[in-house]
Structures are given as C-alpha cells and as structure tokens.
Design a protein around this motif. Structure first.
Motif, short mmCIF file in Angstrom:
data_model
loop_
_atom_site.label_atom_id
_atom_site.label_comp_id
_atom_site.label_asym_id
_atom_site.label_seq_id
_atom_site.Cartn_x
_atom_site.Cartn_y
_atom_site.Cartn_z
N SER A 286 1.01 -1.22 -0.22
CA SER A 286 0.05 0.13 0.10
C SER A 286 0.72 1.11 -0.04
CB SER A 286 -0.82 0.17 1.32
OG SER A 286 -0.16 0.12 2.47
N GLU A 287 0.26 2.46 -0.19
CA GLU A 287 0.92 3.62 -0.37
C GLU A 287 1.82 3.99 0.83
OE1 GLU A 287 -0.49 8.27 -0.29
OE2 GLU A 287 -1.07 7.10 -2.15
N ASP A 288 1.17 3.76 2.15
CA ASP A 288 1.82 4.15 3.30
C ASP A 288 2.88 3.27 3.85
OD1 ASP A 288 0.21 2.34 4.07
OD2 ASP A 288 -0.74 3.13 5.77
N GLU A 289 3.17 2.27 3.01
CA GLU A 289 4.20 1.18 3.44
C GLU A 289 5.31 1.12 2.46
OE1 GLU A 289 1.87 -2.01 6.06
OE2 GLU A 289 1.70 -2.48 4.13
N LEU A 290 5.19 2.03 1.39
CA LEU A 290 6.25 1.87 0.35
C LEU A 290 7.61 2.15 0.90
CD1 LEU A 290 7.00 1.70 -2.81
CD2 LEU A 290 6.37 3.89 -2.95
N ALA A 291 7.93 3.05 1.84
CA ALA A 291 9.27 3.19 2.31
C ALA A 291 9.80 2.44 3.33
CB ALA A 291 9.19 4.64 2.86
N THR A 292 8.75 1.79 3.90
CA THR A 292 9.14 0.66 5.16
C THR A 292 9.06 -0.83 4.59
OG1 THR A 292 7.05 0.95 5.92
CG2 THR A 292 8.65 2.52 6.73
N GLY A 293 8.09 -1.18 3.74
CA GLY A 293 7.89 -2.39 3.50
C GLY A 293 6.77 -3.14 4.89
N ASN A 294 6.64 -4.22 4.96
CA ASN A 294 5.66 -4.75 5.99
C ASN A 294 6.15 -6.39 6.22
OD1 ASN A 294 4.56 -6.34 3.84
ND2 ASN A 294 2.93 -4.82 3.85
#
Length: 363
Positions: free
Chosen positions: A208-216
């Motif tokens: 998702s957009e808000d996890e692009l920088a951090t991954g999951n």
C-alpha cells in the motif's frame, strides 16, 4: 530490447502496475480474474538522468533513451500447467520474455478480492512456482523421451539426457532450474528450451501507499522465501504508480518525498532487472542526438558498436571513449581531450558503465 513479463495470481495488481509504468497503456484493470487474456505490451523509456546532462553538454537536438518492453500476462491459477484458467496459453507467453517480474500481493484491502480469499505471499508464490515448475518438468520429460533413442549411439545425446535428468530431479524436489548449478556446456544444452524456472526473476512486492518506504511483514516473507534463488525483491506500490501517472512531472519528486522514497517502482524495477541480467548502459553523444544503448556487461568495444549496427562491428577500427563523470566534470569533449581524458580504445577494450563513445569504422 529487454522484454520483461509481469506475472502473478489474479488481482494482485499486475495490470494496475503495468498501466502505471507504461503510462499510456490500455490494459484493463478490474476486480475479477482473467480480465487480461491477450498479453498487453508496452514500451517504456529507461529513466536515466545522465541523458539530459549529456544532451546539454553536446547541445543535442534530441535525446533517445534505452527502452524496456513490459508484457502484462494474465493471472495464473492453480492447475495452470494442466490448462486451468487458459494456463497453457499464458505459460507460452512467459516463454517469450527475457525476465519475469512476479507481482506478489503484500497489502490488505477488503475491497479487492483475492482469488484465494486471503493475503498470503508464501502460498501465492508457491502456487505460481509450482505451476511454472510443472510446466518445465513436463517439457523436460518429453525431451528426455525423444533424446534417449539418440543416446544409444550418440555421446552428445547421452550428455544431454544426463543434464535433463539432473534438472528433472531438482524440479521434482520443488526447486527451480535457477537453483541448479550448471556449467557453460550444460547451460548451452538447455538454452533452446526457454525453461520458465530458469528465467531471471524479480519479485515485486506490491504494498500500500503508506508502506512503500518501510515495507511490512509480508515483504519480509517474500525476502525469506526468495533468498535461496537467483532472484531479487523490489518493493513497489501499484497504487502510488497509478497516482504518479496523473501528476505533472514537476510534482512527482515532492510526492515521492512525502512518502519517504526517492523514486517510483519503475526505476526500481528497471535497475533491478538490469542488475539481474548483467546489463549496462553506454552513450553516444553529438549535436544531432544523445542516445543510451543497452549492452551486456563485459562486451568489447566492437560488440558494443554492433548493437548500433552490425556494420560497425565488422568494420570496427577504434572507439574514442570518455567516462561520463570525466566529461561532465570538464564540461565538453574538447576540454576532456585537452586533459587527456578521451582515450582511443581498440578491439580488446571492455566497455564500462556510462562510457561515452564515438566509433570509427570502415564500411
């Protein structure tokens, strides 16, 4: 031109990602399986900031980037190797590409139906890899049956059978052909088979957009699964790519920065694909045009010239070469020559990443 096939289960974001990176592509992205039947093909320019810098130095009338062809292949399902979901047709499309971009769903969204009812990257990867492996195994077994007859009297055929049996054993153990150690002679034997699990692969973890920088956690699962393969994992967000298409060029960098990243998925995918395939770029530069050329790392100057035209390779005399950084630092080709930075290279020269080259040849 490099050809990369985008594959994965239905509804993981393949066509959305394809539409975004190709910008003007017309692939239909819909919330149901098999909305893509015939493969959609789009050609995209390889992003390379060095082109504009060189064009300014040479006052070039135009810039011509290197290009990559992306092929959006319909979603595969369990049983594809046996023809389920038009699987045989879709698998044949994969055989025609140079590299595979396997899109894996790594986001939760109740509004987007998952074909298996839940988000599980490990299961999804296994489904696709099993189907690719079964397709390869079937092809190898047919080849073994045909070659065994010749092996009675031919040592070459005996060698081929031994190589194929080694691959069949690995596939039966759930491995990919990529995981089998092959020497040059063995690799040459299977080259014409276009085996699916031998093709270089990049796993595109679609977040998702808000996890692009951090991954999951889903992304970490993908990394753990692919650690034993000759593969790379790239975090992308089809959602972000779709939004980037709608933005003016001047606003894209700020939008990406607001998400904590410097570049979108297209650059990441292309860079990873180049690295995986052992590709690099050199440039030709002049008043008419500045152009990027894609070659295999390790190519000699005549081979690199042959990418432009076969006559250049046959009649190669020498190449006037300057490193990109040296040309930019000095500001002009004349200044680079004055400082002794422009070299005259012969047939044995191995082209380096970012070389700016002018070829001298006989017609």
């Amino acid at each position: 031109m490099l050809r990369a096939g985008i594959v994965g289960l239905p509804n993981v974001g393949k066509s959305t990602l394809f539409n975004a990176v190709v910008a003007n592509a017309k692939a239909e992205a819909a919330n149901f399986p098999f909305c893509t039947i015939e493969p959609n093909v789009g050609v995209v320019a390889v992003p390379d900031e060095r082109l504009n810098v060189l064009a300014k130095i040479a006052s070039s009338a135009q810039t011509i980037p290197a290009r990559v062809e992306f092929v959006d292949i319909a979603g595969l399902v369990k049983g594809a190797s046996q023809g389920e979901g038009l699987g045989n047709q879709f698998l044949s499309h994969i055989r025609e590409v140079d590299a595979i971009v396997h899109v894996v769903r790594c986001f939760e969204n109740d509004d987007i139906i998952h074909v298996a009812g839940s988000v599980d990257p490990a299961r999804d990867i296994e489904i696709i890899n099993i189907e690719l492996g079964l397709s390869d195994l079937s092809q190898i077994e047919r080849r073994i049956d045909r070659t065994r007859k010749q092996a009675r009297t031919s040592k070459d055929a005996q060698f081929e059978v031994s190589v194929l049996e080694k691959l069949a054993a690995a596939l039966n153990e759930g491995k990919s052909v990529r995981q089998v150690s092959l020497n040059e002679e063995e690799a040459e034997i299977i080259k014409g088979l276009e085996l699916l699990t031998y093709k270089p692969i990049i796993y595109a973890a679609n977040v998702s957009e808000d996890e692009l920088a951090t991954g999951n956690a889903f992304v970490e699962t993908v990394r753990q699964i692919t650690a034993t393969e000759n593969a790379q994992v790239v975090i992308v967000s089809a959602q972000v790519e779709a939004e980037l298409v709608e933005l003016p060029e001047s606003d894209k960098a700020d939008f990406l920065a607001s998400l904590g990243v410097e570049e979108g998925g297209l650059k990441s995918l292309i860079r990873a694909t180049y690295a995986l395939l052992g590709l690099q770029t050199y440039f030709t530069c002049g008043p008419k045009e500045t152009r990027a050329w894609t070659i295999n790392a390790g190519m000699s100057a005549p081979q690199a010239a042959g990418v432009i035209h076969s006559d250049f390779e046959r009649g190669f005399i020498r190449a006037e070469t300057v490193a990109y950084n040296d040309l930019v630092t000095t500001g002009s080709m004349n200044a680079a020559k004055e400082k002794g930075l422009v070299r005259s290279e012969g047939k044995e020269y191995v082209v380096q990443e970012g070389d700016v080259m002018l070829f001298r040849f006989n017609v």
